[in-house]
Design a protein around this motif. Sequence first.
Motif, short mmCIF file in Angstrom:
data_model
loop_
_atom_site.label_atom_id
_atom_site.label_comp_id
_atom_site.label_asym_id
_atom_site.label_seq_id
_atom_site.Cartn_x
_atom_site.Cartn_y
_atom_site.Cartn_z
N VAL A 38 0.86 -1.18 0.00
CA VAL A 38 0.00 0.00 0.00
C VAL A 38 0.90 1.23 0.00
O VAL A 38 1.75 1.38 0.87
N GLU A 39 0.72 2.11 -1.00
CA GLU A 39 1.56 3.30 -1.15
C GLU A 39 0.68 4.54 -1.23
O GLU A 39 -0.48 4.46 -1.67
N PRO A 40 1.16 5.71 -0.87
CA PRO A 40 2.44 5.90 -0.17
C PRO A 40 2.30 5.63 1.31
O PRO A 40 1.22 5.21 1.77
N ALA A 41 3.38 5.86 2.07
CA ALA A 41 3.31 5.70 3.52
C ALA A 41 2.57 6.91 4.10
O ALA A 41 3.17 7.93 4.44
N LEU A 42 1.27 6.81 4.19
CA LEU A 42 0.43 7.97 4.53
C LEU A 42 0.45 8.25 6.02
O LEU A 42 0.60 7.36 6.86
N ALA A 43 0.25 9.53 6.34
CA ALA A 43 0.13 9.93 7.74
C ALA A 43 -1.30 9.77 8.23
O ALA A 43 -1.55 9.75 9.44
N GLY A 44 -2.26 9.67 7.33
CA GLY A 44 -3.65 9.54 7.73
C GLY A 44 -4.56 9.71 6.53
O GLY A 44 -4.13 9.80 5.38
N ILE A 45 -5.85 9.78 6.81
CA ILE A 45 -6.89 9.95 5.80
C ILE A 45 -7.58 11.28 6.05
O ILE A 45 -7.98 11.59 7.18
N GLY A 46 -7.71 12.08 4.99
CA GLY A 46 -8.37 13.38 5.09
C GLY A 46 -9.68 13.40 4.35
O GLY A 46 -10.40 12.40 4.29
N LYS A 47 -10.00 14.54 3.74
CA LYS A 47 -11.26 14.66 3.02
C LYS A 47 -11.25 13.82 1.75
O LYS A 47 -12.26 13.24 1.36
N ARG A 48 -10.11 13.77 1.05
CA ARG A 48 -9.99 12.97 -0.18
C ARG A 48 -8.52 12.58 -0.31
O ARG A 48 -7.70 13.35 -0.80
N THR A 49 -8.21 11.37 0.12
CA THR A 49 -6.84 10.87 0.13
C THR A 49 -6.69 9.77 -0.90
O THR A 49 -7.47 8.80 -0.91
N SER A 50 -5.71 9.90 -1.77
CA SER A 50 -5.45 8.89 -2.81
C SER A 50 -4.53 7.80 -2.27
O SER A 50 -3.48 8.10 -1.69
N ILE A 51 -4.93 6.56 -2.46
CA ILE A 51 -4.17 5.41 -1.98
C ILE A 51 -3.96 4.45 -3.15
O ILE A 51 -4.90 4.14 -3.89
N THR A 52 -2.74 3.99 -3.32
CA THR A 52 -2.40 3.04 -4.38
C THR A 52 -2.09 1.68 -3.78
O THR A 52 -1.24 1.57 -2.89
N VAL A 53 -2.77 0.65 -4.26
CA VAL A 53 -2.57 -0.72 -3.79
C VAL A 53 -1.91 -1.51 -4.92
O VAL A 53 -2.40 -1.53 -6.06
N LEU A 54 -0.80 -2.16 -4.63
CA LEU A 54 -0.07 -2.99 -5.59
C LEU A 54 -0.13 -4.44 -5.12
O LEU A 54 0.23 -4.74 -3.98
N VAL A 55 -0.57 -5.35 -6.01
CA VAL A 55 -0.67 -6.78 -5.69
C VAL A 55 0.09 -7.54 -6.77
O VAL A 55 -0.07 -7.27 -7.97
N ARG A 56 0.89 -8.54 -6.34
CA ARG A 56 1.74 -9.26 -7.29
C ARG A 56 1.80 -10.75 -6.93
O ARG A 56 1.97 -11.11 -5.76
N GLU A 57 1.64 -11.61 -7.96
CA GLU A 57 1.83 -13.05 -7.82
C GLU A 57 2.22 -13.58 -9.19
O GLU A 57 1.36 -13.85 -10.04
N PRO A 58 3.52 -13.73 -9.48
CA PRO A 58 3.97 -14.01 -10.85
C PRO A 58 3.89 -15.48 -11.26
O PRO A 58 4.02 -15.77 -12.45
N ARG A 59 3.70 -16.42 -10.34
CA ARG A 59 3.75 -17.83 -10.72
C ARG A 59 2.44 -18.31 -11.35
O ARG A 59 2.38 -18.57 -12.55
N ARG A 60 1.41 -18.40 -10.57
CA ARG A 60 0.12 -18.85 -11.13
C ARG A 60 -0.83 -17.69 -11.40
O ARG A 60 -1.87 -17.86 -12.02
N GLY A 61 -0.46 -16.49 -10.95
CA GLY A 61 -1.28 -15.32 -11.22
C GLY A 61 -2.25 -15.03 -10.09
O GLY A 61 -2.45 -15.82 -9.16
N LEU A 62 -2.86 -13.88 -10.20
CA LEU A 62 -3.73 -13.38 -9.14
C LEU A 62 -5.13 -13.97 -9.23
O LEU A 62 -5.63 -14.30 -10.30
N GLY A 63 -5.76 -14.08 -8.06
CA GLY A 63 -7.18 -14.34 -7.97
C GLY A 63 -7.90 -13.02 -7.69
O GLY A 63 -7.37 -11.94 -7.95
N ASP A 64 -9.10 -13.09 -7.13
CA ASP A 64 -9.87 -11.89 -6.85
C ASP A 64 -9.18 -11.03 -5.79
O ASP A 64 -8.55 -11.55 -4.86
N VAL A 65 -9.31 -9.70 -5.94
CA VAL A 65 -8.70 -8.74 -5.01
C VAL A 65 -9.78 -7.77 -4.54
O VAL A 65 -10.55 -7.25 -5.35
N ARG A 66 -9.82 -7.52 -3.23
CA ARG A 66 -10.75 -6.56 -2.65
C ARG A 66 -9.98 -5.56 -1.81
O ARG A 66 -9.05 -5.92 -1.10
N VAL A 67 -10.41 -4.29 -1.91
CA VAL A 67 -9.86 -3.22 -1.08
C VAL A 67 -11.01 -2.63 -0.27
O VAL A 67 -12.01 -2.21 -0.85
#
Length: 297
Positions: A38-67
């Motif tokens: 989860v990026e970036p290393a946020l100090a908190g959540i405000g009125k509208r905070t953008s959060i980037t989630v990176l998920v990786r599994e190179p062998r068999r690949g990803l299944g379903d992802v929920r945030v």
Amino acid sequence: MSQSRRGPGPFFALVVLLVVIGAGWATWRIGPIPQITVEPALAGIGKRTSITVLVREPRRGLGDVRVELTQGERTELLAQRAHTPRASWAVWGDRVKDDEIVVEVGSETIKGLREGPAAIRVTAERAGSWLRHPSPAVFERELPVRLRPPTLQLRTSQIYVTQGGCEVVIYEVGETAVTDGVQAGEWWFPGNPLPGGGPREHFALFSAPYDQGSPKAIRLVARDDVGNESQAAFIDQFTPRPLSRDTIPLDDAFLERVVPAILSQTPEIEDRGDMLQNYLAINRDLRKTNAATLADL
């Protein structure tokens, strides 16, 4: 005479062994645990905070992802992606190895969000097999929800500004402010600690843009590290002064007096062999370069 019956040969036994091993491998083979960041290393959540989630599994690949966002007993789904990993028996084939999910979270995107602790939770399903269904990978990051903007108090009175002119404003910002200054249309004039002032007293030198005939877009601004923002109008009197336009005649005597002197001190401008062309190069290219240098300063 009778002939004895022979049993299966060693090659057949080897084939059976390989089939058994392959079936067992396909039956029990599951994918590795997905990597979640989860990026970036946020100090908190405000009125509208953008959060980037990176998920990786190179062998068999990803299944379903929920945030999701959790706060107390409440769980709010922020994003969901459906992926199909490669089959357990396959050694090649299509799969999604990486996924990037960007969500905006805050009081402007989630109704009823309140100040206090909360958490961003990411759940990534693991690739299973015929008989094994492993638990998903779960990542949580706790973040405080902060919705109060920094305090902002004006210390200067009677600020008079003319269109295209400049002034200085003195103000005091709260402890949560990390950025402050004057926003004048598209221009940003940062604040600085006031020499000899208190620990939270700042000042900002600013200009009223020459192409802006109203003070409405000139505001004193303070922001905290999660994007909460305070704004204040502070100009007491504004004098419009629109740009005037005129035609200035240029004669040969003027060009001969001015252009060679400037060219001699400006080696980056090439002599074009024509007085008028040299003048145009000075008045266009050189002015543009000088303006950029002044803006940087």
